[in-house]
Design a protein around this motif. Structure first.
Motif, PDB file in Angstrom:
ATOM      1  N   VAL A 199     -10.449  10.166 -18.595  1.00 18.66           N
ATOM      2  CA  VAL A 199     -11.068   9.007 -19.243  1.00 18.66           C
ATOM      3  C   VAL A 199     -10.296   7.767 -18.819  1.00 18.66           C
ATOM      4  O   VAL A 199      -9.095   7.653 -19.086  1.00 18.66           O
ATOM      5  N   PRO A 200     -10.950   6.796 -18.163  1.00 12.76           N
ATOM      6  CA  PRO A 200     -10.233   5.586 -17.723  1.00 12.76           C
ATOM      7  C   PRO A 200      -9.862   4.719 -18.906  1.00 12.76           C
ATOM      8  O   PRO A 200     -10.500   4.751 -19.964  1.00 12.76           O
ATOM      9  N   SER A 201      -8.826   3.940 -18.695  1.00 10.92           N
ATOM     10  CA  SER A 201      -8.430   2.975 -19.710  1.00 10.92           C
ATOM     11  C   SER A 201      -9.449   1.850 -19.739  1.00 10.92           C
ATOM     12  O   SER A 201      -9.864   1.343 -18.688  1.00 10.92           O
ATOM     13  N   GLN A 202      -9.874   1.439 -20.919  1.00 10.34           N
ATOM     14  CA  GLN A 202     -10.907   0.408 -21.023  1.00 10.34           C
ATOM     15  C   GLN A 202     -10.690  -0.427 -22.272  1.00 10.34           C
ATOM     16  O   GLN A 202     -10.108   0.026 -23.253  1.00 10.34           O
ATOM     17  N   ARG A 203     -11.170  -1.661 -22.175  1.00  8.14           N
ATOM     18  CA  ARG A 203     -11.021  -2.562 -23.314  1.00  8.14           C
ATOM     19  C   ARG A 203     -12.048  -3.693 -23.167  1.00  8.14           C
ATOM     20  O   ARG A 203     -12.416  -4.088 -22.049  1.00  8.14           O
ATOM     21  N   THR A 204     -12.500  -4.206 -24.296  1.00  6.91           N
ATOM     22  CA  THR A 204     -13.451  -5.314 -24.302  1.00  6.91           C
ATOM     23  C   THR A 204     -12.703  -6.640 -24.251  1.00  6.91           C
ATOM     24  O   THR A 204     -11.734  -6.847 -24.993  1.00  6.91           O
ATOM     25  N   PHE A 205     -13.165  -7.525 -23.369  1.00  8.80           N
ATOM     26  CA  PHE A 205     -12.554  -8.845 -23.211  1.00  8.80           C
ATOM     27  C   PHE A 205     -13.619  -9.919 -23.412  1.00  8.80           C
ATOM     28  O   PHE A 205     -14.816  -9.692 -23.169  1.00  8.80           O
TER      29      PHE A 205
END
Length: 410
Positions: free
Chosen positions: A181-187
């Motif tokens: 699972v890739p690292s992800q975040r909302t910006f």
């Protein structure tokens, strides 16, 4: 030998009306060729210099020019910064981090190169600040999770400042029962910058701490430094001194420069500039060697005069100088005209093109121009040397004239 006398005779021959009309035509053609070749070479070289300079500003100003990656976090990066700033050609140093990621909007997804920077430092060093809003830089604060996007990238994603996008990083991948699972975040999109180059389509900026958290790294560690230079083209020469300085401090580091990403582009521009200069130099060479034909005809026409001069005590070297000076005057006229017209055309090329309705880069776009005095000197010296070489053979033939044979039937 009296050089002044030889040059005076050559000047009189050059001013005199030539009995051979064909020789006059060849001389005119040679002078015109030198004039057009020099003028064209100045204009084309200046435009290519301007293009290269514009690419250097728009591309290399928005990406790290030298990047230092250390094997372990730096205990005191300010000490390293001080030592690096002491190197000649270094403009500034700041922490930075880079990763390849995917940026996703509600309508599209694009690959992007993500740079984590400290905006307060980046604003003073990089020309990127001139192409963004100050408010956008202020929003890039640790923990705010704001992102700056290139204009073309924002257009492809159909987002504007204030919209949300999701960044997915290949670094910091965690493994679950369902796979990696890739690292992800909302910006939040803080602003859009436009450099007028391909950088606008594939670069995004985050705050340094936010970028490290996206990659699941400690946000306070400093492992990467980006070095700004007074001239980005100094990067290849400075890479080794930077690496040696770090090794002397016991820091295991790898130093990379901008050529890893954009070296092929600037190599292509340099090759194109060199090829255009070579082709236009050939025009000057052909025109210069047309002087050979004109001078050979002049030698044949003035054989009796040369014989008389030699009987009056003019040495073979002085006779050579007569015809060398005559040929050089033709080149000098073409060179002065070419330099004058070339410089004026370069300085006023955009108004001239506007008068004729020519828009090479599109309506409202002007050709970048950079007049290099060093190149002007090189063109002038090269033209003079080439012309002098072209006059040697006819001058040698004139010096070899035997007075007795030449005046036998006079």
């Amino acid at each position: 030998m009296n050089p002044a006398l030889s040059c005076f005779i050559g000047y009189r021959y050059w001013r005199a009306r030539k009995s051979n009309a064909f020789a006059s035509f060849i001389t005119f053609f040679a002078v015109s060729g030198i004039f057009l070749g020099v003028a064209a070479l100045i204009v084309v070289s200046s435009v290519m210099n301007g293009l290269e300079g514009q690419l250097k500003q728009r591309i290399l100003g928005a990406i790290p020019q030298l990047t230092v990656h250390t094997a372990k976090p730096l205990a005191d990066w300010h000490q390293v910064e001080t030592r690096l700033n002491a190197l000649p050609g270094v403009k500034g140093v700041e922490p930075s981090i880079f990763t390849q990621a995917m940026v996703q909007s509600p309508s599209n997804i694009q690959a992007v190169a993500v740079y984590g920077v400290f905006p307060e430092t980046d604003k003073s060093l990089s020309p990127l600040a001139a192409h963004t809003f100050n408010e956008a830089f202020k929003l890039l604060q640790a923990g705010g999770y704001y992102v700056l996007l290139g204009s073309e990238l924002a257009q492809r994603l159909s987002v504007v400042p204030g919209d949300k996008v999701r960044l997915l990083s290949g670094e910091g991948v965690v493994y679950s029962p369902f796979g990696p699972v890739p690292s992800q975040r909302t910006f939040t999109v803080a602003g859009v910058f436009e450099m007028g180059s391909q950088v606008d389509a594939n670069v995004a900026y985050l705050h340094y701490s936010d970028a490290r958290r996206l990659m699941r790294k400690n946000g306070d560690d400093i492992e990467d430094l980006r070095i700004f230079l007074t001239d980005p083209f100094l990067a290849p020469a400075l890479a080794q001194p930077v690496e040696q300085l770090l090794q002397a401090q016991g820091i295991d580091a790898q130093v990379n420069d901008w050529r890893d990403s954009y070296g092929h582009l600037f190599a292509a521009v340099k090759m194109e500039k060199n090829m255009m200069s070579l082709l236009l130099s050939l025009i000057i060479a052909v025109a210069a060697f047309n002087i050979v034909s004109a001078l050979v005809m002049m030698v044949v026409d003035k054989t009796a005069d040369v014989a008389v001069l030699k009987t009056q005590g003019l040495s073979p070297a002085a006779v050579m100088l007569v015809f060398i000076s005559q040929g050089s005057m033709n080149a000098l006229v073409g060179l002065i005209l070419g330099l004058t017209v070339g410089v004026l055309a370069t300085l006023y090329i955009n108004p001239i093109m506007s008068i004729f309705g020519l828009h090479i880069l599109g309506v409202g776009q002007q050709l970048p121009v950079m007049l290099d005095l060093g190149q002007l000197g090189l063109i002038a010296v090269g033209t003079v040397v080439l012309t002098l070489l072209a006059t040697l053979y006819p001058a040698a033939r004139a010096a070899a004239v035997q007075p007795a044979n030449a005046l036998r039937y006079e």
